[in-house]
Design a protein around this motif. Structure first.
Motif, PDB file in Angstrom:
ATOM      1  N   ASN A 162     -80.291  70.062 -34.729  1.00 55.25           N
ATOM      2  CA  ASN A 162     -78.973  69.499 -35.190  1.00 55.25           C
ATOM      3  C   ASN A 162     -78.488  70.926 -35.959  1.00 55.25           C
ATOM      4  OD1 ASN A 162     -80.834  67.143 -35.459  1.00 55.25           O
ATOM      5  ND2 ASN A 162     -78.618  66.613 -35.064  1.00 55.25           N
ATOM      6  N   SER A 163     -79.039  72.035 -35.952  1.00 56.17           N
ATOM      7  CA  SER A 163     -78.340  73.272 -37.051  1.00 56.17           C
ATOM      8  C   SER A 163     -77.848  74.547 -36.055  1.00 56.17           C
ATOM      9  CB  SER A 163     -79.719  73.637 -37.864  1.00 56.17           C
ATOM     10  OG  SER A 163     -80.017  72.873 -38.870  1.00 56.17           O
ATOM     11  N   PHE A 164     -76.866  75.056 -36.768  1.00 54.24           N
ATOM     12  CA  PHE A 164     -76.371  76.236 -36.154  1.00 54.24           C
ATOM     13  C   PHE A 164     -76.257  77.265 -37.527  1.00 54.24           C
ATOM     14  CE2 PHE A 164     -72.121  78.545 -35.956  1.00 54.24           C
ATOM     15  CZ  PHE A 164     -72.541  79.610 -34.849  1.00 54.24           C
ATOM     16  N   TYR A 165     -76.679  78.314 -37.079  1.00 56.67           N
ATOM     17  CA  TYR A 165     -76.850  79.284 -38.360  1.00 56.67           C
ATOM     18  C   TYR A 165     -75.910  80.528 -38.297  1.00 56.67           C
ATOM     19  CZ  TYR A 165     -81.461  76.839 -39.331  1.00 56.67           C
ATOM     20  OH  TYR A 165     -82.130  75.960 -39.546  1.00 56.67           O
ATOM     21  N   ILE A 166     -75.170  81.013 -39.316  1.00 57.76           N
ATOM     22  CA  ILE A 166     -74.636  82.360 -39.335  1.00 57.76           C
ATOM     23  C   ILE A 166     -75.276  83.101 -40.330  1.00 57.76           C
ATOM     24  CG2 ILE A 166     -72.477  83.701 -39.596  1.00 57.76           C
ATOM     25  CD1 ILE A 166     -70.906  80.906 -39.024  1.00 57.76           C
TER      26      ILE A 166
END
Length: 550
Positions: free
Chosen positions: A108-112
């Motif tokens: 469920n996660s997207f990281y920058i």
């Protein structure tokens, strides 16, 4: 935060380019616009056609000046053996490496992640512009948990530093005033959001991490290590991705690795999708080619996941009651048997073998009926269906030891050779120039054919002498060229196919590591690309697999 940065952001918001890198984790996906260096079309649920965030841009406030990282990008690439995308920006005061992670550990996660190497002692502030310009929404700051919630599904949180959110009103840029997000605020469709992260001077790791979570709220604990996050993702891929044969050239190895990752992230954790970029529901052919690829390359768990879902969801052979079978329907049974041959999945065998046998019986009945009405059949349909049926029956006999269809095997073998193969190996089915190259996908009994005559025919009918592709005009159908390559490699003619493969590899690399559907040579080279086409991606991998087996 100064207002001048908004001018930079807004000038780039509406620009668009078809040159895009695409990646996903099987649940969420995004595109990276190669020309304008920004995230576009972030989608938190690949089961829908909508885009949750139209674009995300990263900026920097340092020494009283604002910078857009997109103006200073010196490199961009996928991190090898992962689905992670990375850029490096070289600014007047140092470098910033930005890492974009669609997480395989937390789907469920997207990281920058921004890792910076900039002189100490100055205030440093990262700026993130979120554009959802086509819809209204509610943005809410959850103070007790320190995250922002946009509508019902999108959560934004900084995992290392303090972050403040602002609404950018639609107005004259020179007099714009930011509205700080406190509690709950309406964001109208022509407004944007900016998140501002103030960097802690005591951070030894020198990084900033923004998490975008879909559907599920972030964990309460905010601190995270960028090194740990990346390490966890690499560990996942190291456990899944198998070694690529060292006998192949480095360019081919690199493309194979990337394409296997595309397949994994387009079929893992949700219903099948043939095209990550467009999120189209897949056709049976695309699903079957993906399953075949996983079987060949030893990813049997992934193949089993696809086949179990497919066999459970299909109707009870309703298509077999139609007057004509399709090649894909015959291939489906073949893929089931291929999986059983390569795996020791006794549970799958026990649960589905009777269903597969029933499918084979119905296919044979349909082919027998067709043979008695061959005057009404289309040649292309006839060859493909009979070719696949012959291979299906042969494989079934090898696995099960059942010889009940041996006479049908011989009938089909003789029929195919007599009507399609005999003579110069090109006549009848291949007299039509449009089908000349596609025949090579269905290689059978070519040992008795004079190879040179076939090669000369293919070369004389194509533009190969000037462009290393097989086509009669300056419009290249990549699928047909892959079929031809498969024919070369299956018949130990790699010296003829490798020139074509080298050119295709070059065009894939120029096309942001995506295989084009068509290549146009007239008036300068152009690519026709429909996202990441899972069928062509699988077909490339199957073709190169045959090359490595020589």
């Amino acid at each position: 935060m100064k207002k001048n940065i908004l001018l930079f952001f807004f000038l780039n918001t509406l620009l668009f380019s078809s040159s895009e890198f695409i990646t996903s984790n099987g649940e969420l996906s995004f595109k990276y616009n190669e020309k304008y260096n920004k995230i576009t079309r972030f989608n938190g649920d690949m089961g829908t056609y909508k885009s949750d965030i139209d674009s995300i841009e990263v900026g920097l406030y340092y020494k009283g000046e604002h910078y857009l990282l997109s103006d200073y990008i010196i490199s961009k690439r996928f991190i090898p053996q992962t689905n992670i995308f990375e850029t490096v920006a070289k600014l007047p005061y140092g470098e910033i490496k930005t890492t974009y992670i669609p997480s395989m550990v937390d789907k469920n996660s997207f990281y920058i992640i921004n890792d910076y190497d900039i002189k100490k002692g100055e205030t440093l502030e990262f700026l993130y512009l979120f554009n959802m310009s086509d819809r209204n929404g509610i943005i809410e700051y959850k103070k007790t948990k320190d995250y922002y919630k946009y509508n019902e599904n999108i959560y934004i949180k900084n995992l290392k530093n303090s972050m403040a959110g602002y609404i950018v009103p639609a107005s004259d840029l020179e007099v714009v005033k930011l509205k700080k997000i406190e509690n709950s605020t309406i964001k109208y469709r022509d407004q944007r959001m900016i998140m501002s992260s103030k960097i802690r001077l005591t951070d030894r790791e020198k990084s900033d991490i923004v998490q975008i979570r879909y559907k599920k709220a972030p964990n309460f604990l905010s601190f995270e290590s960028s090194e740990r996050l990346v390490s966890l993702e690499k560990t996942y891929w190291n456990g899944w991705l198998k070694p690529i044969p060292s006998s192949l050239d480095r360019a081919t190895q690199k493309i194979m690795e990337r394409f296997l990752i595309y397949l994994k992230t387009s079929t893992d954790g949700f219903d099948y999708y043939t095209n990550i970029g467009l999120r189209e529901t897949s056709r049976t052919k695309d699903v079957l080619y993906t399953a075949i690829t996983f079987i060949k390359y030893g990813y049997l768990d992934d193949a089993e996941q696809i086949l179990t879902r497919l066999i459970k969801e299909e109707e009870e052979f309703s298509y077999l009651n139609r007057s004509k079978l399709t090649a894909e329907e015959v291939q489906e049974a073949y893929v089931y048997l291929s999986y059983l041959k390569e795996s020791d999945d006794t549970k799958f065998y026990a649960e589905y073998i009777e269903k597969i046998r029933k499918k084979i019986e119905k296919i044979v009945e349909g082919v027998e009926e067709d043979l008695n009405k061959k005057n009404i059949l289309e040649k292309g349909y006839e060859f493909k269906t009979y070719y696949y049926t012959y291979n299906l029956l042969k494989l079934y006999r090898e696995i099960d030891g059942d010889r009940k269809y041996i006479s049908m095997e011989e009938t089909l073998k003789n029929y195919l050779f007599k009507n399609f193969i005999s003579g110069d190996g090109i006549k009848k089915y291949v007299l039509d120039r449009k089908k000349t190259y596609s025949k090579w996908e269905y290689l059978l009994f070519y040992d008795n054919i004079e190879t040179k005559k076939m090669i000369d025919k293919l070369y004389s009918d194509s533009i190969f002498k000037r462009y290393p592709y097989f086509s009669s005009k300056k419009s290249i159908d990549v699928e047909k060229n892959l079929s031809l390559l498969g024919g070369f490699y299956l018949n130990s003619l790699s010296r003829f196919g490798d020139i074509n493969l080298l050119q295709l590899n070059e065009d894939i690399e120029k096309n942001a590591m995506k295989i084009p559907n068509k290549i146009y040579l007239k008036g300068g080279k152009r690519y026709e690309v429909n996202g990441i086409d899972i069928y062509l991606t699988s077909k490339y991998l199957n073709t190169v697999y045959d090359r490595r087996e020589e």
